[in-house]
Design an enzyme around this catalytic site. Structure first.
Site, short mmCIF file in Angstrom:
data_model
loop_
_atom_site.label_atom_id
_atom_site.label_comp_id
_atom_site.label_asym_id
_atom_site.label_seq_id
_atom_site.Cartn_x
_atom_site.Cartn_y
_atom_site.Cartn_z
N ARG A 1 62.56 71.67 15.55
CA ARG A 1 62.39 73.12 15.25
C ARG A 1 63.13 73.90 16.33
O ARG A 1 62.70 73.97 17.49
CB ARG A 1 60.91 73.49 15.27
CG ARG A 1 60.64 74.96 15.06
CD ARG A 1 60.72 75.43 13.66
NE ARG A 1 59.79 74.71 12.79
CZ ARG A 1 59.92 74.66 11.47
NH1 ARG A 1 60.93 75.25 10.89
NH2 ARG A 1 59.04 73.97 10.74
N ARG B 1 69.59 66.85 8.25
CA ARG B 1 69.23 67.50 9.53
C ARG B 1 68.35 66.64 10.42
O ARG B 1 68.19 66.91 11.60
CB ARG B 1 68.58 68.87 9.30
CG ARG B 1 67.35 68.84 8.42
CD ARG B 1 66.75 70.24 8.30
NE ARG B 1 65.66 70.26 7.32
CZ ARG B 1 64.70 71.18 7.31
NH1 ARG B 1 64.71 72.16 8.20
NH2 ARG B 1 63.74 71.15 6.40
N HIS C 1 71.42 76.84 10.33
CA HIS C 1 70.10 77.49 10.37
C HIS C 1 69.73 77.87 11.81
O HIS C 1 68.76 77.35 12.37
CB HIS C 1 69.08 76.50 9.78
CG HIS C 1 67.76 77.08 9.40
ND1 HIS C 1 66.88 77.60 10.31
CD2 HIS C 1 67.13 77.18 8.19
CE1 HIS C 1 65.78 78.00 9.69
NE2 HIS C 1 65.91 77.76 8.40
N ASP D 1 61.73 86.94 5.59
CA ASP D 1 62.46 85.78 5.07
C ASP D 1 63.39 86.31 3.99
O ASP D 1 62.99 86.49 2.85
CB ASP D 1 61.48 84.75 4.49
CG ASP D 1 62.16 83.42 4.17
OD1 ASP D 1 61.43 82.45 3.89
OD2 ASP D 1 63.40 83.37 4.22
N GLU E 1 71.08 82.97 10.05
CA GLU E 1 71.64 81.75 9.46
C GLU E 1 72.90 82.06 8.66
O GLU E 1 72.88 82.90 7.76
CB GLU E 1 70.60 81.11 8.54
CG GLU E 1 69.27 80.84 9.25
CD GLU E 1 68.15 80.52 8.29
OE1 GLU E 1 68.43 79.91 7.23
OE2 GLU E 1 67.00 80.88 8.57
O1 TA6 Z 1 65.80 79.79 6.23
C1 TA6 Z 1 64.51 80.30 6.04
C2 TA6 Z 1 63.65 79.18 5.47
O2 TA6 Z 1 64.11 78.77 4.22
C3 TA6 Z 1 62.20 79.68 5.42
O3 TA6 Z 1 61.78 79.90 4.10
C4 TA6 Z 1 61.43 78.55 6.12
O4 TA6 Z 1 61.05 77.57 5.19
C5 TA6 Z 1 62.48 78.06 7.10
O5 TA6 Z 1 63.68 78.04 6.33
C6 TA6 Z 1 62.18 76.78 7.82
O6 TA6 Z 1 62.18 75.72 6.94
P1 TA6 Z 1 61.73 74.28 7.54
O7 TA6 Z 1 61.91 73.33 6.41
O8 TA6 Z 1 62.62 73.99 8.72
O9 TA6 Z 1 60.30 74.46 8.00
#
Ligand code: TA6
Length: 302
Positions: free
Chosen positions: A79, A105, A172, A215, A274
Site C-alpha cells: 500500500r 502489482r 496508481h 474516488d 493516478e
Molecule cells: O484508484 C482508486 C481505487 O480504485 C479505489 O476505488 C480503491 O479501491 C483503490 O483504488 C485501492 O485499491 P486496492 O485494490 O489497492 O485496495
C-alpha cells in the site's frame, strides 16, 4: 540464476545490472529492491510489481506515501508508492472473481536493463503476460523508472497475441502530503469526472480539495496536475503522456479502517494522483500494437 517464484537472485542482479554507488540491489521492506542513487535524489524500486516504493530528493520528505505496514512478499501489493495496475483498472470488466487492478502489482517482474549518467539512474523491468490463466490475451509489459531531479515512470504494452486487447491501466501513485485537509489539487478545473462513490458524472469547479472520501475518474484530461501542500511548504507536479484520465483518491477514515493498512491517520498524509487509461479512456491494441503511458513527478515551490 532463477530463485523463488522466478525472482532473480540479488547477487546475480548486482553482478549483471549493478552500478557502483549508483544502482544496487538489496533487501528492504522484507524483499528484493533496486536502490537508485543520483546527486539530486534516490529511489527504491521493488522487484515485486516493479513498484516504486520511495522517491526522496535531497533534504526533502519522501515524495511518495507508504503504509507503515509496508511489507513485500505478502501476496498483496504494498500500500503506497506507485503500484502498477495492469492490464485492467479496478474490477475486471466481466469477471469479478479476477483480482482488482490486474495481476502484476504483486507479482515478480524481471529486471531487463539499467543505465546511469551524471544526473540520472534508470532501471527497466519486463512482465511476460503470455501464459497466465488470469487473462485471455498475450502481451508484454515493459516498465522503466528514471530517477533524477524528477521521477519518470513509463509503462509500455505490446500486444504479442492474435486478439485485440481493450487495455485499461494505472500508475496508481500515492503522493505524500503534510496535511490533506490543507492541500489543493490544481489542473482539473472544468474537467468532467465519474464519482466512483455514487456513479454520477459531474464537472469539477476549481481546485480539488479533500475533506472526506474521494474516488474520482477525471476523463478527457491530458493535463498536468499540481498538488499544493502548504503543510510541507511544497507542491508536487504530476505530468503525464499516453493518458486521457486521472484518478484522484483518498479513502478518508471509514474506508481506511476497512482497508486496514493505512496506519492510524495515513489518510491525512496522502492523496492518490493516478495516471490512467480508465473509465471511458480505453486503449484498443490490435495484434502487434503498442501503447505507452508515463507519469513524471517533480517537487515545485508552493
Ligand atoms: O484508484 C482508486 C481505487 O480504485 C479505489 O476505488 C480503491 O479501491 C483503490 O483504488 C485501492 O485499491 P486496492 O485494490 O489497492 O485496495
Amino acid at each position: 540464476m532463477q530463485t523463488l517464484a522466478g525472482v532473480q537472485a540479488l547477487s546475480d542482479l548486482n553482478a549483471q545490472f549493478g552500478v557502483a554507488n549508483r544502482i544496487t540491489f538489496e533487501t528492504r521492506f522484507g524483499g528484493p529492491v533496486a536502490v537508485l542513487t543520483t546527486p539530486a535524489a534516490f529511489a527504491v524500486v521493488a522487484i515485486q510489481g516493479a513498484q516504486v516504493l520511495s522517491y526522496v530528493l535531497n533534504g526533502q520528505p519522501d515524495v511518495l506515501w507508504r503504509s507503515p505496514l509496508a511489507q513485500l512478499g505478502t501476496g498483496k501489493a504494498v500500500r503506497g508508492g506507485i503500484p502498477v495496475c495492469w492490464p485492467w483498472f479496478g474490477p475486471h470488466p466481466v469477471d469479478a472473481a479476477r483480482p482488482a487492478h490486474g495481476f502484476v502489482r504483486a507479482a515478480p517482474w524481471r529486471v531487463e536493463s539499467t543505465a546511469s549518467g551524471p544526473a540520472y539512474c534508470e532501471i527497466s523491468f519486463a512482465f511476460d503476460a503470455s501464459t497466465t490463466s488470469l487473462w485471455e490475451h498475450r502481451a508484454m509489459a515493459l516498465l522503466t523508472v528514471r530517477v533524477g531531479d524528477e521521477l519518470k515512470v513509463s509503462l509500455e504494452t505490446l500486444n504479442t497475441g492474435d486478439s485485440t486487447i481493450l487495455l485499461t491501466q494505472a500508475l496508481h501513485t500515492y503522493l505524500a502530503v503534510g496535511d490533506i485537509t490543507k492541500a489543493a489539487i490544481k489542473g482539473l478545473d472544468e474537467r468532467m469526472f465519474i464519482d466512483q462513490l455514487t456513479g454520477e458524472q459531474r464537472r469539477q469547479a476549481g481546485d480539488v480539495t479533500i475533506s472526506g472520501e474521494v474516488d474520482r475518474i477525471y476523463f478527457g484530461t491530458i493535463d498536468r496536475v499540481t498538488v499544493r501542500d502548504p503543510a510541507q511548504a511544497r507542491a508536487i507536479g504530476a505530468g503525464k503522456s499516453g493518458s486521457a484520465s486521472t484518478v484522484i483518491w483518498n479513502p478518508w477514515i471509514a474506508k481506511s479502517e476497512r482497508l486496514g493498512d493505512m496506519g492510524t491517520d495515513g489518510y491525512r498524509h496522502m492523496v492518490c494522483v493516478e495516471t490512467c487509461n480508465a473509465g471511458p479512456d480505453v486503449e484498443t491494441l490490435a495484434p502487434g500494437g503498442r501503447h505507452h503511458i508515463s507519469q513524471s513527478l517533480r517537487v515545485l515551490p508552493l
